[in-house]
Design an enzyme around this catalytic site. Structure first.
Site, mmCIF file in Angstrom:
data_model
loop_
_atom_site.group_PDB
_atom_site.id
_atom_site.type_symbol
_atom_site.label_atom_id
_atom_site.label_comp_id
_atom_site.label_asym_id
_atom_site.label_seq_id
_atom_site.Cartn_x
_atom_site.Cartn_y
_atom_site.Cartn_z
ATOM 1 N N ARG A 187 0.897 -0.991 0.133
ATOM 2 C CA ARG A 187 0.399 -0.284 0.556
ATOM 3 C C ARG A 187 0.830 0.928 0.494
ATOM 4 O O ARG A 187 1.330 0.943 0.719
ATOM 5 C CB ARG A 187 -0.791 -0.036 0.902
ATOM 6 C CG ARG A 187 -1.723 -0.741 1.186
ATOM 7 C CD ARG A 187 -3.065 -0.970 2.047
ATOM 8 N NE ARG A 187 -4.547 -0.273 1.720
ATOM 9 C CZ ARG A 187 -5.012 0.744 2.296
ATOM 10 N NH1 ARG A 187 -4.960 0.360 3.900
ATOM 11 N NH2 ARG A 187 -5.693 1.299 2.256
ATOM 12 N N ASP A 236 -2.762 9.164 7.251
ATOM 13 C CA ASP A 236 -2.097 7.970 6.169
ATOM 14 C C ASP A 236 -0.111 8.995 6.036
ATOM 15 O O ASP A 236 0.407 7.897 6.298
ATOM 16 C CB ASP A 236 -2.486 7.598 5.442
ATOM 17 C CG ASP A 236 -3.416 7.140 5.588
ATOM 18 O OD1 ASP A 236 -4.951 7.375 5.975
ATOM 19 O OD2 ASP A 236 -3.626 6.126 6.245
HETATM 20 O O1 MRU Z 1 -8.040 2.372 3.637
HETATM 21 P P1 MRU Z 1 -7.821 2.301 5.479
HETATM 22 O O2 MRU Z 1 -8.687 1.803 5.866
HETATM 23 O O3 MRU Z 1 -5.929 1.742 5.935
HETATM 24 O O4 MRU Z 1 -7.760 3.953 5.951
HETATM 25 C C1 MRU Z 1 -7.152 4.344 7.023
HETATM 26 C C2 MRU Z 1 -7.353 5.706 6.776
HETATM 27 O O5 MRU Z 1 -7.468 6.506 6.255
HETATM 28 C C3 MRU Z 1 -7.081 6.322 8.916
HETATM 29 O O6 MRU Z 1 -7.545 7.477 8.792
HETATM 30 C C4 MRU Z 1 -5.732 6.280 8.887
HETATM 31 O O7 MRU Z 1 -4.963 4.732 8.598
HETATM 32 C C5 MRU Z 1 -4.893 6.690 10.389
HETATM 33 S S1 MRU Z 1 -5.289 5.332 12.052
HETATM 34 C C6 MRU Z 1 -4.757 5.577 13.430
#
Ligand code: MRU
Length: 348
Positions: A87, A235
């Site tokens: 990712r 992220d």
């Molecule tokens: O695609 P995901 O579910 O991994 O996306 C997660 C998010 O966007 C969260 O808000 C981010 O990773 C922060 S988690 C503490």
């Protein structure tokens, strides 16, 4: 609820794609299983995928059949590159793998079994420090939350997205632990419904009042004066404060500005990418069209329709009232305040 657990020679991952319907763990015996779990979002959330990748690297190292230190290191680097390719957006993934490789290199050449022990200690450290950091972030961040606050959040930045406690939801938990009466609006978070499936579940399990809304209700919610502030996770945060988070976050920040509401981002410092000058450099993951054309496996759009499915968006720093980190709460101008906490570790 543990999001992940090391058990002897196996690594268990809570399969979040099955929540809230059932609580099942995936038993990973090699790094390929961990990489697959990250890709399909069985484990998700920036800090959680960093910690999971670190343990995945340990599993990968355990599977290397060599006694030669050079070959061992090269093998581990290859596996790290594979895990890192799963990712692109959350910088915590590369941060954790980089820290694992640095730990391995500084341990110097040694027998693989000794080096594997070093790696496991490092992975445990990443996991433990994330949990501790979240609690600290919660303590610092809750000071921004007034008693009685009605808080809108997006996606899931909770215990499930981290080693535990959560970032945005950690701030909410800490406010509650400080005796404040808070309530939460959880945006459902299309296409994969992390808000509906995970945030609503986490909050309800703890008895924190939560109301689920679909993403397109947020504007009207604010216009009706039903929400006091927004807090979300991130992220990747560029050195100027631009923050990538789940698709839909940017829209909430624009709405919050229009309605004069504070918009907070909560994230550990490991989410800050000081190598990036702005959010324009953040790679945004695009996922499969089926996530949009289908809901829970049922087709909701015509066959053959063109789909665009970016998983994240970037909120410009000017829309962010403060960034809550495990090193302190920072305010604009972020170029300066983020650099200061990088150097000083304010609040440590
Ligand atoms: O695609 P995901 O579910 O991994 O996306 C997660 C998010 O966007 C969260 O808000 C981010 O990773 C922060 S988690 C503490």
């Amino acid at each position: 609820m543990e999001t992940m657990r090391w058990e002897g020679r196996e690594f268990l991952i809570l399969d979040q794609t099955r929540l809230p319907g059932s609580v099942e763990y995936i038993r990973c015996r090699d790094h390929l299983a961990v990489a697959e779990a990250i890709k399909r979002l069985s484990v998700r959330g920036a800090p959680a995928i960093g910690a999971a990748a670190a343990y995945g690297l340990v599993l990968g190292a355990m599977g290397l059949e060599t006694d030669d230190p050079g070959e061992f290191l090269a093998g581990v680097e290859r596996i790290a590159a594979h895990l890192s390719s799963t990712r692109p957006t959350a910088v915590n993934l590369n941060w954790a793998l980089g820290r694992m490789l640095a730990g391995l290199r500084s341990a110097g050449p040694g027998k693989p079994e000794e080096l594997i022990r070093v790696m496991l200690r490092e992975a445990d450290g990443i996991y433990r420090e994330d949990l501790e950091g979240n609690k600290k972030m919660g303590r610092l961040g809750q000071e921004l939350i007034p008693d009685g606050a009605r808080i809108l959040t997006h996606c899931n930045a909770g215990a499930l997205a981290t080693a535990g406690y959560g970032t945005a939801l950690g701030v909410i938990r800490a406010a509650r632990e400080a005796g404040k009466k808070v309530s939460v609006y959880a945006g459902e978070t299309r296409p994969l419904l992390q808000g509906a499936r995970l945030t609503a579940w986490e909050m309800a399990r703890e008895g924190i009042p939560v109301t689920l809304i679909t993403d397109n209700m947020a504007g009207y919610l604010m216009a009706r004066g039903m929400v006091d502030l927004v807090v979300v996770g991130a992220d990747r945060i560029a050195s100027n404060g631009d923050a990538a988070n789940k698709i839909g976050t940017y829209g909430l920040a624009v709405l919050a500005r229009e309605h004069g509401l504070p918009f907070y981002v909560a994230a550990p410092f490991s989410t800050v990418d000081m190598n990036l000058r702005s959010g324009a450099g953040i790679p945004i993951e695009e996922r499969s069209p089926e996530e949009v054309t289908h809901i829970a496996g049922v087709r909701v759009a015509p066959e053959g329709v063109r789909v665009w499915n970016p998983a994240f968006d970037v909120t410009p720093a000017r829309l962010i009232s403060a960034i809550i980190t495990d090193r302190g709460v920072v305010r604009p101008p972020y170029e300066k305040s983020l650099r200061e906490i990088m150097k000083e570790g304010i609040g440590d």
